[in-house]
Design a protein around this motif. Sequence first.
Motif, PDB file in Angstrom:
ATOM      1  N   GLU A  11       0.850  -1.186   0.000  1.00  0.00           N
ATOM      2  CA  GLU A  11       0.000   0.000   0.000  1.00  0.00           C
ATOM      3  C   GLU A  11       0.881   1.228   0.000  1.00  0.00           C
ATOM      4  O   GLU A  11       1.836   1.326   0.771  1.00  0.00           O
ATOM      5  N   ILE A  12       0.566   2.163  -0.880  1.00  0.00           N
ATOM      6  CA  ILE A  12       1.324   3.408  -0.988  1.00  0.00           C
ATOM      7  C   ILE A  12       0.330   4.552  -0.887  1.00  0.00           C
ATOM      8  O   ILE A  12      -0.545   4.705  -1.741  1.00  0.00           O
ATOM      9  N   THR A  13       0.423   5.339   0.167  1.00  0.00           N
ATOM     10  CA  THR A  13      -0.547   6.389   0.440  1.00  0.00           C
ATOM     11  C   THR A  13       0.095   7.760   0.279  1.00  0.00           C
ATOM     12  O   THR A  13       1.160   8.025   0.834  1.00  0.00           O
ATOM     13  N   PHE A  14      -0.565   8.612  -0.482  1.00  0.00           N
ATOM     14  CA  PHE A  14      -0.096   9.980  -0.657  1.00  0.00           C
ATOM     15  C   PHE A  14      -0.958  10.949   0.152  1.00  0.00           C
ATOM     16  O   PHE A  14      -0.456  11.751   0.904  1.00  0.00           O
ATOM     17  N   GLU A  15      -2.267  10.865  -0.001  1.00  0.00           N
ATOM     18  CA  GLU A  15      -3.190  11.707   0.747  1.00  0.00           C
ATOM     19  C   GLU A  15      -4.439  10.897   1.045  1.00  0.00           C
ATOM     20  O   GLU A  15      -4.943  10.176   0.184  1.00  0.00           O
ATOM     21  N   GLU A  16      -4.948  11.013   2.248  1.00  0.00           N
ATOM     22  CA  GLU A  16      -6.085  10.213   2.657  1.00  0.00           C
ATOM     23  C   GLU A  16      -7.319  10.464   1.805  1.00  0.00           C
ATOM     24  O   GLU A  16      -8.138   9.566   1.594  1.00  0.00           O
ATOM     25  N   GLU A  17      -7.490  11.695   1.311  1.00  0.00           N
ATOM     26  CA  GLU A  17      -8.703  12.013   0.570  1.00  0.00           C
ATOM     27  C   GLU A  17      -8.667  11.506  -0.868  1.00  0.00           C
ATOM     28  O   GLU A  17      -9.685  11.544  -1.571  1.00  0.00           O
ATOM     29  N   LEU A  18      -7.518  11.027  -1.334  1.00  0.00           N
ATOM     30  CA  LEU A  18      -7.433  10.500  -2.691  1.00  0.00           C
ATOM     31  C   LEU A  18      -8.103   9.131  -2.778  1.00  0.00           C
ATOM     32  O   LEU A  18      -8.123   8.373  -1.810  1.00  0.00           O
ATOM     33  N   PRO A  19      -8.654   8.781  -3.942  1.00  0.00           N
ATOM     34  CA  PRO A  19      -9.220   7.440  -4.099  1.00  0.00           C
ATOM     35  C   PRO A  19      -8.124   6.380  -4.067  1.00  0.00           C
ATOM     36  O   PRO A  19      -6.953   6.666  -4.337  1.00  0.00           O
ATOM     37  N   THR A  20      -8.511   5.162  -3.761  1.00  0.00           N
ATOM     38  CA  THR A  20      -7.568   4.041  -3.732  1.00  0.00           C
ATOM     39  C   THR A  20      -7.743   3.221  -5.004  1.00  0.00           C
ATOM     40  O   THR A  20      -8.838   2.735  -5.298  1.00  0.00           O
ATOM     41  N   ILE A  21      -6.661   3.081  -5.749  1.00  0.00           N
ATOM     42  CA  ILE A  21      -6.656   2.311  -6.984  1.00  0.00           C
ATOM     43  C   ILE A  21      -5.781   1.079  -6.789  1.00  0.00           C
ATOM     44  O   ILE A  21      -4.631   1.190  -6.366  1.00  0.00           O
ATOM     45  N   ALA A  22      -6.333  -0.090  -7.087  1.00  0.00           N
ATOM     46  CA  ALA A  22      -5.557  -1.327  -7.035  1.00  0.00           C
ATOM     47  C   ALA A  22      -4.843  -1.510  -8.366  1.00  0.00           C
ATOM     48  O   ALA A  22      -5.481  -1.513  -9.426  1.00  0.00           O
TER      49      ALA A  22
END
Length: 414
Positions: free
Chosen positions: A69-80
């Motif tokens: 998992e690579i997170t940039f900003e919490e409000e961004l959607p999550t793409i697999a």
Amino acid sequence: MNPGDRVHVDRGAATYEGVLMPSTTADHLVIKLEGGYNVGVDRKDADAELLETDVHDVEEAQAAEGISEITFEEELPTIALISTGGTIASTVDYRTGAVTAQFDAEDVLRAVPELAGRANYRGRVVANILSENMTPEVWAELAEAVYEEIENGADGVVVMHGTDTMQYTASALSFMLDTPVPVVFTGSQRSADRPSSDNVMNAVCAVEAAKADHSEVLLCMHATESDDYCALHRGTRVRKNHTSRRNAFETVGAKPLGKIEWETGDLTFRRPAANRGADDLHLAADLDTDVELVKFVPGTSPDFLDIADGASGVVLEGTGLGHVNTEWIDRIDELVDDGTTVVMTSQCLEGRVCDRVYDTGRDLLEAGVVEAGDTLPATAYVKLMWSLANVGSVEETMRRPIAGELQERSVPWT
């Protein structure tokens, strides 16, 4: 320094600046220059300076089971991001000069820094194979992986796949999955070391398509030879029509379903598409793989159909409206009597099967052949596998649309 970082390298009188790429040896630095070319620099006597870190350190995010998992900003959607291999997930072995499929999903993020900040990513590798090595068994594994990612909250899925057999896999997932979110296939006609590579634009457009408000299984690739926009093809209506051109894929029987602009990421549909959340998530990944795809050519003996003896089904690529040599008809009749479902498609790229016009067609219908309308032969092959394993009335299912594969009418492009 990690792959994906922007670096400045001095070695002797030579100076290089660009993005650090993964290398197959410990003795060299591989740098992608601004012009798109890659250059290998001997680490010995090289002075390297880190200019900018473009992508998070995915090694630290790598979980034991191979999912990251690579997170940039919490409000961004999550793409697999699900990798199966192919040119978009390939690199050059600088010892041999050969292109090999060896990137996992995290390597793709490093190789395409432009993906950073567009979404939060979950990376997963289902297979690491070239397109020609794809199998129905991997289709099922991929469908299960996509199902799990959506079930675990992914807002969209991007499948990285080799282009040569991508239309088969996209068709398979179109039948196997009812999905409330976008599932977008993408690939690359030209590897990342080439200045004309299409991997960055295709990957970025696919991520943007996976974030959008629809729930289609789409294939996203260059629409033209230029870097202007990507076409969005429905997974069951697309065909690769050129061996190497960047805009190799075409929707057969219609214009592409939509397009996505490279510069802005704006997505527009030409025709109605399923809305995000319209379907509940459902998986039906079983396949009956005892199916053959047979192309009729003039002069072929009816004995050629012996390949289908005892098979669950066979898809025929007939001529024109769906014809074969009249000497084949008795053999087809025998197959049907033995329990084999025989489906007729056409070798023509446009139009539909209609076996009610000529005597040969009427004899084929009397023998028990099932017309597949304007379903593409490759799609019909996959659909028959799926139908045999999942529905009660196979013949009725092959005659009606399930995932946009069969159009009600064959009309001029609109």
